[in-house]
Enzyme design. Structure first.
Site, short mmCIF file in Angstrom:
data_model
loop_
_atom_site.label_atom_id
_atom_site.label_comp_id
_atom_site.label_asym_id
_atom_site.label_seq_id
_atom_site.Cartn_x
_atom_site.Cartn_y
_atom_site.Cartn_z
N TYR A 196 -18.79 61.14 -8.10
CA TYR A 196 -19.29 60.22 -9.13
C TYR A 196 -20.50 60.84 -9.83
O TYR A 196 -20.55 60.92 -11.06
CB TYR A 196 -19.66 58.88 -8.49
CG TYR A 196 -20.50 57.99 -9.37
CD1 TYR A 196 -21.89 58.00 -9.28
CD2 TYR A 196 -19.90 57.14 -10.29
CE1 TYR A 196 -22.67 57.20 -10.10
CE2 TYR A 196 -20.67 56.33 -11.11
CZ TYR A 196 -22.06 56.38 -11.02
OH TYR A 196 -22.83 55.57 -11.84
N1 LIG Z 1 -24.66 48.38 -12.27
C1 LIG Z 1 -25.66 49.26 -12.10
O1 LIG Z 1 -26.68 48.94 -11.48
C2 LIG Z 1 -25.55 50.65 -12.66
C3 LIG Z 1 -24.61 50.94 -13.64
N2 LIG Z 1 -24.57 52.21 -14.15
C4 LIG Z 1 -23.59 52.52 -15.24
O2 LIG Z 1 -23.67 51.49 -16.22
C5 LIG Z 1 -22.35 51.23 -16.75
C6 LIG Z 1 -22.00 49.77 -16.54
O3 LIG Z 1 -22.20 49.44 -15.18
P1 LIG Z 1 -21.46 48.16 -14.58
O4 LIG Z 1 -21.39 47.09 -15.61
O5 LIG Z 1 -22.05 47.87 -13.24
O6 LIG Z 1 -20.00 48.74 -14.38
P2 LIG Z 1 -18.69 48.01 -13.80
O7 LIG Z 1 -18.19 48.91 -12.73
O8 LIG Z 1 -18.96 46.59 -13.48
O9 LIG Z 1 -17.77 47.94 -15.08
C7 LIG Z 1 -17.33 49.10 -15.65
C8 LIG Z 1 -16.34 48.74 -16.73
O10 LIG Z 1 -15.57 49.91 -16.89
C9 LIG Z 1 -14.21 49.57 -16.96
N3 LIG Z 1 -13.37 50.58 -16.31
C10 LIG Z 1 -13.40 50.99 -15.03
N4 LIG Z 1 -12.43 51.91 -14.80
C11 LIG Z 1 -11.78 52.08 -15.99
C12 LIG Z 1 -10.69 52.87 -16.41
N5 LIG Z 1 -10.05 53.67 -15.55
N6 LIG Z 1 -10.31 52.80 -17.70
C13 LIG Z 1 -10.94 51.98 -18.57
N7 LIG Z 1 -11.99 51.18 -18.23
C14 LIG Z 1 -12.38 51.24 -16.95
C15 LIG Z 1 -14.00 48.23 -16.28
O11 LIG Z 1 -12.99 47.57 -17.04
P3 LIG Z 1 -12.17 46.29 -16.48
O12 LIG Z 1 -13.24 45.41 -15.90
O13 LIG Z 1 -11.53 45.69 -17.66
O14 LIG Z 1 -11.22 46.82 -15.45
C16 LIG Z 1 -15.39 47.59 -16.38
O15 LIG Z 1 -15.43 46.63 -17.38
C17 LIG Z 1 -21.41 52.18 -16.00
O16 LIG Z 1 -21.21 53.34 -16.76
C18 LIG Z 1 -22.18 52.50 -14.73
O17 LIG Z 1 -21.76 53.74 -14.17
C19 LIG Z 1 -25.38 53.23 -13.71
C20 LIG Z 1 -26.30 52.96 -12.72
C21 LIG Z 1 -26.46 51.64 -12.15
N1 LIG Z 2 -19.30 51.75 -12.75
C1 LIG Z 2 -20.35 51.45 -11.97
N2 LIG Z 2 -21.29 52.38 -11.75
C2 LIG Z 2 -22.33 52.08 -10.91
C3 LIG Z 2 -22.45 50.82 -10.34
C4 LIG Z 2 -21.45 49.85 -10.62
O1 LIG Z 2 -21.50 48.70 -10.13
N3 LIG Z 2 -20.43 50.22 -11.42
N4 LIG Z 2 -23.49 50.51 -9.51
C5 LIG Z 2 -24.39 51.42 -9.19
C6 LIG Z 2 -25.44 51.01 -8.20
O2 LIG Z 2 -26.22 49.98 -8.74
C7 LIG Z 2 -26.37 52.10 -7.76
O3 LIG Z 2 -27.22 52.42 -8.83
C8 LIG Z 2 -27.18 51.58 -6.58
O4 LIG Z 2 -28.01 52.61 -6.12
C9 LIG Z 2 -24.37 52.81 -9.72
N5 LIG Z 2 -23.27 53.01 -10.64
#
Ligand SMILES: NC(=O)C1=CN([C@@H]2O[C@H](COP(=O)(O)OP(=O)(O)OC[C@H]3O[C@@H](n4cnc5c(N)ncnc54)[C@H](OP(=O)(O)O)[C@@H]3O)[C@@H](O)[C@H]2O)C=CC1
Ligand SMILES: Nc1nc2c(c(=O)[nH]1)N=C([C@H](O)[C@@H](O)CO)CN2
Length: 228
Positions: free
Chosen positions: A149
């Site tokens: 990742y």
């Molecule tokens: N949450 C956090 O604290 C953190 C988040 N991030 C980054 O921020 C962004 C948003 O995070 P978060 O909202 O938690 O992410 P989520 O994992 O909740 O959501 C990610 C979205 O990406 C879509 N997705 C996943 N796999 C696929 C695929 N194969 N093809 C198309 N779409 C896909 C999902 O679509 P569907 O729901 O329709 O399946 C979902 O809506 C991400 O890039 C994550 O890596 C980074 C660090 C921390």
């Molecule tokens: N696609 C996602 N990416 C990440 C998620 C998630 O929920 N969906 N969550 C994290 C965590 O919050 C991480 O930052 C905790 O240390 C990271 N990326």
């Protein structure tokens, strides 16, 4: 002058959905991708959002999305590459499949989409056009249990620099690298969790600043420096 839409990939939940709703509130037309139909998708549609089904886990899935997208959209104000899968490193038997999947979603899809939509961004009549990659502050330190990742997010950060150079000066390309901002199932609630608003604030800054490109905005409260 009518506004061009902003595309958010993975805009049907959590950070992506929050940003889609805030952009709508700020008056932008919005397009989102999603994988599975649900109430949040229908609610976005009810607000006039173009919702496109897309699975970026394969090149064919990404190319199919691009073809459908380009058939329906004539110009773009911005693209936010938010779609992501947070997968832990599996055992050796599944490691290759996991690495390929994360490469496809976090690197190949943004790469192919950016190349495909350049002309749509350049067709935008507004003063500024943006691409924003959502990466992860973990890129700075690595992740013992999510090496694939973190590596794929590091690749997306590198693509930020390359596309910023390639698309300058008419299209700005930047990254937002969040720390823990929204809880998932496996995260630790005893840490500060600011919620998605801090990410929208950063996206708003990038969309409103016509002289920032090739940057990575780390939004993690010092987490990547070892601060709790
Ligand atoms: N949450 C956090 O604290 C953190 C988040 N991030 C980054 O921020 C962004 C948003 O995070 P978060 O909202 O938690 O992410 P989520 O994992 O909740 O959501 C990610 C979205 O990406 C879509 N997705 C996943 N796999 C696929 C695929 N194969 N093809 C198309 N779409 C896909 C999902 O679509 P569907 O729901 O329709 O399946 C979902 O809506 C991400 O890039 C994550 O890596 C980074 C660090 C921390
Ligand atoms: N696609 C996602 N990416 C990440 C998620 C998630 O929920 N969906 N969550 C994290 C965590 O919050 C991480 O930052 C905790 O240390 C990271 N990326």
């Amino acid at each position: 002058m009518s506004q061009s839409p902003i595309l958010i990939t993975g805009g049907a939940q959590r950070l992506g959905l929050h940003c889609a709703e805030r952009l709508l509130d700020d008056g932008h037309p919005v397009i989102v991708t999603y994988r599975r139909e649900r109430e949040a998708v229908a609610a976005l549609r009810a607000r006039g959002v173009l919702t496109l089904q897309a699975d970026f886990a394969t090149r064919a899935g990404t190319e199919d999305f691009i073809a459908r997208f380009k058939a329906q959209v004539s110009s773009l104000r911005a693209v936010v590459h938010n779609a992501s899968e947070w997968l832990a490193d599996p055992g050796p038997e599944a490691a290759g499949e996991t690495f390929e999947r994360l490469f496809q979603v976090h690197m190949q899809a943004p790469y192919l989409i950016n190349l495909a939509v350049r002309e749509l961004l350049e067709a935008c009549q507004e003063p500024q056009r943006d691409i924003v990659h959502i990466t992860d502050s973990v890129v700075r330190r690595g992740a013992a249990e999510q090496a694939a990742y973190a590596a794929s997010k590091a690749g997306l950060e590198s693509l930020t620099l390359s596309f910023a150079a390639r698309f300058a000066p008419h299209i700005q390309v930047n990254a937002i690298a969040p720390g823990l901002v929204m809880l998932g199932e496996a995260t630790h609630p005893n840490r500060r969790v600011p919620g998605p608003g801090v990410i929208y604030q950063t996206l708003r800054y990038l969309l409103d600043n016509d002289y920032v490109t090739g940057t990575v905005m780390v939004v993690d409260g010092g987490e990547s420096l070892g601060a709790d």
